[in-house]
Scaffold this active site. Structure first.
Site, mmCIF file in Angstrom:
data_model
loop_
_atom_site.group_PDB
_atom_site.id
_atom_site.type_symbol
_atom_site.label_atom_id
_atom_site.label_comp_id
_atom_site.label_asym_id
_atom_site.label_seq_id
_atom_site.Cartn_x
_atom_site.Cartn_y
_atom_site.Cartn_z
ATOM 1 N N GLU A 293 0.899 -1.200 0.176
ATOM 2 C CA GLU A 293 -0.051 -0.007 -0.115
ATOM 3 C C GLU A 293 0.876 1.144 -0.221
ATOM 4 O O GLU A 293 0.618 2.016 0.935
ATOM 5 C CB GLU A 293 -0.933 -0.075 1.193
ATOM 6 C CG GLU A 293 -1.743 -1.226 1.388
ATOM 7 C CD GLU A 293 -2.544 -1.183 2.941
ATOM 8 O OE1 GLU A 293 -2.140 -0.544 3.694
ATOM 9 O OE2 GLU A 293 -3.253 -2.173 3.050
ATOM 10 N N CYS A 362 -0.649 33.810 10.650
ATOM 11 C CA CYS A 362 -0.540 34.254 11.887
ATOM 12 C C CYS A 362 -0.291 33.116 13.054
ATOM 13 O O CYS A 362 -0.943 32.996 13.911
ATOM 14 C CB CYS A 362 -1.528 35.179 12.425
ATOM 15 S SG CYS A 362 -1.588 36.554 11.312
HETATM 16 C C1 LIG Z 1 -1.226 6.117 5.121
HETATM 17 C C2 LIG Z 1 -1.454 4.725 4.869
HETATM 18 C C3 LIG Z 1 -0.740 4.345 4.019
HETATM 19 C C4 LIG Z 1 0.305 4.655 3.091
HETATM 20 O O1 LIG Z 1 1.681 5.417 3.773
HETATM 21 P P1 LIG Z 1 2.556 6.122 3.034
HETATM 22 O O2 LIG Z 1 3.710 6.388 4.384
HETATM 23 O O3 LIG Z 1 2.080 7.236 2.206
HETATM 24 O O4 LIG Z 1 3.335 5.150 2.021
HETATM 25 C C5 LIG Z 1 -0.838 2.664 3.578
HETATM 26 N N1 LIG Z 1 -1.730 2.142 4.295
HETATM 27 C C6 LIG Z 1 -2.565 2.598 5.297
HETATM 28 C C7 LIG Z 1 -3.213 1.586 6.309
HETATM 29 C C8 LIG Z 1 -2.157 3.904 5.648
HETATM 30 O O5 LIG Z 1 -2.769 4.412 6.900
#
Ligand SMILES: *Cc1c(COP(=O)(O)O)cnc(C)c1O
Length: 433
Positions: A293, A362
């Site tokens: 992911e 600000c």
């Molecule tokens: C935010 C997130 C990602 C992606 O994280 P990166 O640091 O942008 O690669 C993948 N999986 C889950 C569950 C997330 O919350």
């Protein structure tokens, strides 16, 4: 891995074949500019690194959910990792097939669970026993089955900033081993829950492979435990979080930029390095698919925030460069102490001098950089805040009644606005006096 899509040529900063100054003139500032080529190269580097194994890259939309970028990645075959019903709609609208979408997050509402089930997504990443229960009753109500993966908290330290660590015991994310086993047990006979995978996400900005290796080991232990209950999980999802190095990435090709390159503080977690630890771990697991992911590493280095210098200012012993972008546009320096490189679009000759680069908001936390060595600057000069393609626009706000910045996508020698600059009418649209 980098396409070097953002680089100096003859003393001018280019985004692919478009001079950054031309975009600043045509669209105004502050403006986010993304290189389609850089995003595609980054995505393809992942695809190549994992080609030896059945896998699916689910782009984490929250890094940059602009529809043009989602569409770009969907056309490449990417899946999506979403965290809200809004992101579900974006992913589907961009053409991501539902069976390539996974849904993360500790606080999914009934509306969100229902929408996910109706869309027929690959899996809901369940983050608690109560959520599993809620998902099952939602499935019953809709007369559907509910495919899910348990989000495991593997108690692995990503070795990163406290605000972006998610895989330790004591963070709000995921469930411990024992609870994960209990959730899978619910999914046996007679339940509407279909156990399809196991997931984790140990944090963000991880540049070492060790934490991933450790997390994969824990995921595989769950796969085995589930098999012991008669559940055959189809995939192990290692999450995102692959780190990029922010303060080293100054584009070459200008004398000033050579001098501005910061000390080497490490390196990006290249997909190839990740594959070197993940693929061997999966060697004796035929049929177990790998999910990843990635968010930041696909889009972060592909984006810059263009801004213009308004004033220079000397206060006490400090020098300030006041620009027209602020913490509402890019909150990462204030929120995480992030160090984004900042470079003039057309560097002037002369000695580098240290200054704080600050915006008009600000708040003392309103800075883009502190003590940054910069070439001589004049009011009106355009600057590029680099590595701003991830968690830049997506975390922006209208604080101080500042309209959100425009977004531009560059493809070769052409560019187009993919989100208009907001207007005052946008700011007050939902208010009633
Ligand atoms: C935010 C997130 C990602 C992606 O994280 P990166 O640091 O942008 O690669 C993948 N999986 C889950 C569950 C997330 O919350």
């Amino acid at each position: 891995m980098s396409a070097r899509a953002i680089a100096y040529r003859r003393g001018r900063l280019f985004i692919e074949d478009v001079p950054a100054e031309r975009i600043a003139e045509a669209v105004g500032t502050p403006t986010y500019v993304y290189s389609a080529l850089e995003i595609l190269c980054r995505y393809r580097a992942f695809e190549e690194a994992f080609i030896a194994r059945e896998h699916l890259l689910c782009y984490a939309l929250k890094a940059n959910p602009n529809r043009a970028i989602c569409r770009l990645l969907a056309r490449e075959g990417a899946g999506a990792d979403i965290v809200s019903v809004g992101e579900l709609k974006r992913a589907l609208g961009a053409g991501v097939p539902p069976d390539r979408i996974v849904f993360s997050g500790v606080g999914k509402t009934d509306e969100e669970l229902g929408a996910a089930l109706r869309a027929g997504i690959l899996a809901v990443n369940v983050e608690s026993s109560e959520e599993a229960q809620r998902l099952e009753s939602m499935a019953r109500r809709l007369g559907r089955r509910a495919p899910f993966a348990v989000r495991l908290n593997p108690d692995v330290d990503g070795g990163t900033h406290a605000h972006v660590t998610t895989g330790r015991a004591g963070t709000k994310f995921g469930v411990p081993m024992a609870e994960a086993a209990a959730i899978y047990r619910r999914a046996r006979g007679g339940s509407r829950l279909d156990a399809v995978g196991v997931q984790c996400h140990i944090g963000s900005q991880i540049t070492k492979t060790g934490p991933y290796r450790a997390a994969m080991k824990t995921l595989l232990a769950i796969v085995d435990a589930a098999a012991g209950m008669g559940l055959r999980l189809q995939y192990a999802d290692i999450g995102g979080g692959m780190g990029i190095v922010y303060d080293r990435a100054i584009p070459r090709g200008s004398a000033a930029s050579e001098a501005m390159v910061a000390a080497d503080k490490g390196r990006d977690l290249a997909p190839r390095r990740l594959a070197e630890v993940l693929l061997p771990a999966l060697k004796f697991r035929p049929g177990l698919k790998l999910l990843l992911e990635p968010g930041r590493c696909l889009v972060g280095p592909a984006g810059v925030l263009l801004t213009r210098m308004l004033y220079r200012k000397e206060g006490g012993k400090k020098r300030f460069v006041v620009v027209d972008a602020a913490m509402n546009d890019l909150i990462r320096p204030a929120l995480y102490g992030a160090r984004h490189p900042i470079v003039p679009v057309r560097p002037r000759k002369g000695a580098l001098r240290a200054a704080d680069v600050v915006g008009p908001v600000c708040e003392s936390a309103d800075f883009l950089a502190k003590g940054r060595r910069l070439p001589p600057l004049e009011p009106g000069d355009a600057l590029a805040v680099l590595q701003a393609g991830a968690y830049g626009f997506s975390m922006s706000s209208q604080y101080n009644s500042r309209p959100r910045a425009a977004e531009v996508l560059v493809e070769g020698s052409s560019f187009r606005v993919v989100r208009n600059r907001e207007t005052f009418a946008d700011i007050v649209r939902h208010e009633k006096a």
